[in-house]
Design a protein around this motif. Structure first.
Motif, PDB file in Angstrom:
ATOM      1  N   ASN A  92       0.201 -24.976  19.637  1.00  0.00           N
ATOM      2  CA  ASN A  92       0.978 -24.215  18.677  1.00  0.00           C
ATOM      3  C   ASN A  92       2.038 -23.425  19.435  1.00  0.00           C
ATOM      4  O   ASN A  92       1.705 -22.517  20.194  1.00  0.00           O
ATOM      5  CB  ASN A  92       0.067 -23.254  17.900  1.00  0.00           C
TER       6      ASN A  92
ATOM      7  N   ASP B 296       4.107 -21.281  18.352  1.00  0.00           N
ATOM      8  CA  ASP B 296       4.467 -19.995  17.761  1.00  0.00           C
ATOM      9  C   ASP B 296       4.272 -18.852  18.755  1.00  0.00           C
ATOM     10  O   ASP B 296       3.384 -18.892  19.599  1.00  0.00           O
ATOM     11  CB  ASP B 296       3.643 -19.715  16.507  1.00  0.00           C
TER      12      ASP B 296
ATOM     13  N   THR C  39       3.662 -14.728  18.842  1.00  0.00           N
ATOM     14  CA  THR C  39       3.293 -13.570  18.038  1.00  0.00           C
ATOM     15  C   THR C  39       3.882 -12.316  18.682  1.00  0.00           C
ATOM     16  O   THR C  39       3.754 -12.119  19.883  1.00  0.00           O
ATOM     17  CB  THR C  39       1.763 -13.443  17.926  1.00  0.00           C
TER      18      THR C  39
ATOM     19  N   ASP D 196       4.711  -7.924  18.257  1.00  0.00           N
ATOM     20  CA  ASP D 196       4.343  -6.636  17.680  1.00  0.00           C
ATOM     21  C   ASP D 196       5.613  -6.062  17.053  1.00  0.00           C
ATOM     22  O   ASP D 196       6.534  -5.642  17.759  1.00  0.00           O
ATOM     23  CB  ASP D 196       3.806  -5.737  18.794  1.00  0.00           C
TER      24      ASP D 196
ATOM     25  N   GLU E  82       5.201  -5.783   5.728  1.00  0.00           N
ATOM     26  CA  GLU E  82       4.677  -6.885   6.544  1.00  0.00           C
ATOM     27  C   GLU E  82       3.588  -6.364   7.482  1.00  0.00           C
ATOM     28  O   GLU E  82       3.629  -5.205   7.896  1.00  0.00           O
ATOM     29  CB  GLU E  82       5.793  -7.526   7.366  1.00  0.00           C
TER      30      GLU E  82
ATOM     31  N   PHE F 159       1.819  -7.385  13.141  1.00  0.00           N
ATOM     32  CA  PHE F 159       1.995  -8.491  14.080  1.00  0.00           C
ATOM     33  C   PHE F 159       2.517  -9.685  13.303  1.00  0.00           C
ATOM     34  O   PHE F 159       2.029 -10.003  12.222  1.00  0.00           O
ATOM     35  CB  PHE F 159       0.687  -8.846  14.777  1.00  0.00           C
ATOM     36  N   ARG F 160       3.509 -10.373  13.879  1.00  0.00           N
ATOM     37  CA  ARG F 160       4.141 -11.482  13.175  1.00  0.00           C
ATOM     38  C   ARG F 160       4.226 -12.684  14.080  1.00  0.00           C
ATOM     39  O   ARG F 160       4.645 -12.584  15.229  1.00  0.00           O
ATOM     40  CB  ARG F 160       5.533 -11.046  12.726  1.00  0.00           C
ATOM     41  N   ARG F 161       3.784 -13.834  13.541  1.00  0.00           N
ATOM     42  CA  ARG F 161       3.935 -15.100  14.264  1.00  0.00           C
ATOM     43  C   ARG F 161       5.319 -15.649  13.984  1.00  0.00           C
ATOM     44  O   ARG F 161       5.704 -15.773  12.820  1.00  0.00           O
ATOM     45  CB  ARG F 161       2.875 -16.097  13.816  1.00  0.00           C
TER      46      ARG F 161
ATOM     47  N   ASN G 280       7.585 -18.897  14.352  1.00  0.00           N
ATOM     48  CA  ASN G 280       7.603 -20.320  14.668  1.00  0.00           C
ATOM     49  C   ASN G 280       8.958 -20.661  15.294  1.00  0.00           C
ATOM     50  O   ASN G 280       9.851 -19.806  15.357  1.00  0.00           O
ATOM     51  CB  ASN G 280       7.276 -21.157  13.429  1.00  0.00           C
TER      52      ASN G 280
ATOM     53  N   SER H 230       8.560 -11.701  24.854  1.00  0.00           N
ATOM     54  CA  SER H 230       7.281 -11.800  25.553  1.00  0.00           C
ATOM     55  C   SER H 230       7.021 -10.598  26.454  1.00  0.00           C
ATOM     56  O   SER H 230       5.870 -10.233  26.680  1.00  0.00           O
ATOM     57  CB  SER H 230       7.228 -13.073  26.404  1.00  0.00           C
TER      58      SER H 230
ATOM     59  N   VAL I   6       2.014  -9.597  22.121  1.00  0.00           N
ATOM     60  CA  VAL I   6       0.718  -9.387  21.504  1.00  0.00           C
ATOM     61  C   VAL I   6      -0.271 -10.107  22.373  1.00  0.00           C
ATOM     62  O   VAL I   6      -0.107 -11.293  22.676  1.00  0.00           O
ATOM     63  CB  VAL I   6       0.679  -9.956  20.068  1.00  0.00           C
TER      64      VAL I   6
ATOM     65  N   PRO J 146      -3.933 -11.422  22.548  1.00  0.00           N
ATOM     66  CA  PRO J 146      -5.137 -11.618  21.728  1.00  0.00           C
ATOM     67  C   PRO J 146      -6.394 -11.128  22.402  1.00  0.00           C
ATOM     68  O   PRO J 146      -6.480 -10.943  23.551  1.00  0.00           O
ATOM     69  CB  PRO J 146      -5.193 -13.124  21.540  1.00  0.00           C
TER      70      PRO J 146
END
Length: 154
Positions: free
Chosen positions: A84, A86, A88, A90, A117, A120-122, A124, A147, A152, A154
Motif C-alpha cells: 500500500n 499510501d 499517513t 498527522d 476530519e 491522521f489522514r491517509r 493515496n 515524512s 505518523v 504506527p
C-alpha cells in the motif's frame, strides 16, 4: 539479516523468485549450472532469502532466468504483502508546520481539521499529487517533507 532489516518487499520478491524456481521443478544448483554458473547458487540463495538487497540489474537478471518481466515479479511480490503506497500524515502537525514550502499543505490540513476530519489522514498517490501541485513541489519532494515534518508512526 532479518526480514525487517531487508524489508518486507525484498523478502516478498525473494519468496516470488523461489516460487518461480520451484514451480519449474528446478533446484538452485541445477539453475546455476544451466546458467553456466554466471549466477552462482549462493547468489540465488541470497536473492530468495533476501539476505542482501537486489540491484535493478540483478532483478533483471533474475527475471530473464524465469522468462518474465521485472515489473511482473514486483507486482506479484506486491500482491503477496498487500503493498500500500499510501502515506499517513498527522494533520495537526502539518497544520502547524513552519516550513515555507508546506504552507499550502498546512492551510489544507487546517481546513481538514476544521471540517472535523480525524487527526491522521491517509494520502493515496492521487491525494499526494494534488497536494504536491498545491505546494508546487514534486511528489517525491512533498513525500520527503511530509515524512519528516508530519509523520505518523504506527
Amino acid at each position: 539479516m532479518t526480514t525487517t532489516e531487508t524489508g518486507e518487499l525484498a523478502h516478498a520478491v525473494g519468496t516470488e523468485l523461489q516460487q518461480q524456481r520451484e514451480d519449474r521443478g528446478w533446484s538452485r544448483a541445477a539453475l546455476a549450472a544451466w546458467c553456466n554458473n554466471q549466477v552462482k547458487a549462493r547468489t540465488l540463495i541470497t536473492w530468495e532469502k533476501a539476505t542482501r538487497s537486489m540491484s535493478l540489474r540483478q532483478l533483471g537478471d533474475a527475471s530473464r532466468l524465469y522468462l518474465t518481466r521485472p515489473s511482473d515479479l514486483l507486482a506479484r511480490a506486491e500482491r503477496r504483502i498487500g503493498w500500500n503506497p499510501d502515506l499517513t500524515v498527522d494533520l495537526a502537525t502539518l497544520a502547524a508546520t513552519q516550513i515555507d514550502a508546506l504552507r499550502p499543505a498546512a492551510r489544507w490540513a487546517q481546513q481538514q481539521l476544521h471540517t472535523g476530519e480525524p487527526p491522521f489522514r491517509r494520502l493515496n498517490p492521487d491525494d499526494l499529487a494534488r497536494l504536491a501541485d498545491r505546494c508546487r513541489l514534486s511528489i517525491a519532494h512533498l513525500t520527503i517533507l511530509l515524512s519528516t515534518e508530519a509523520p505518523v508512526h504506527p
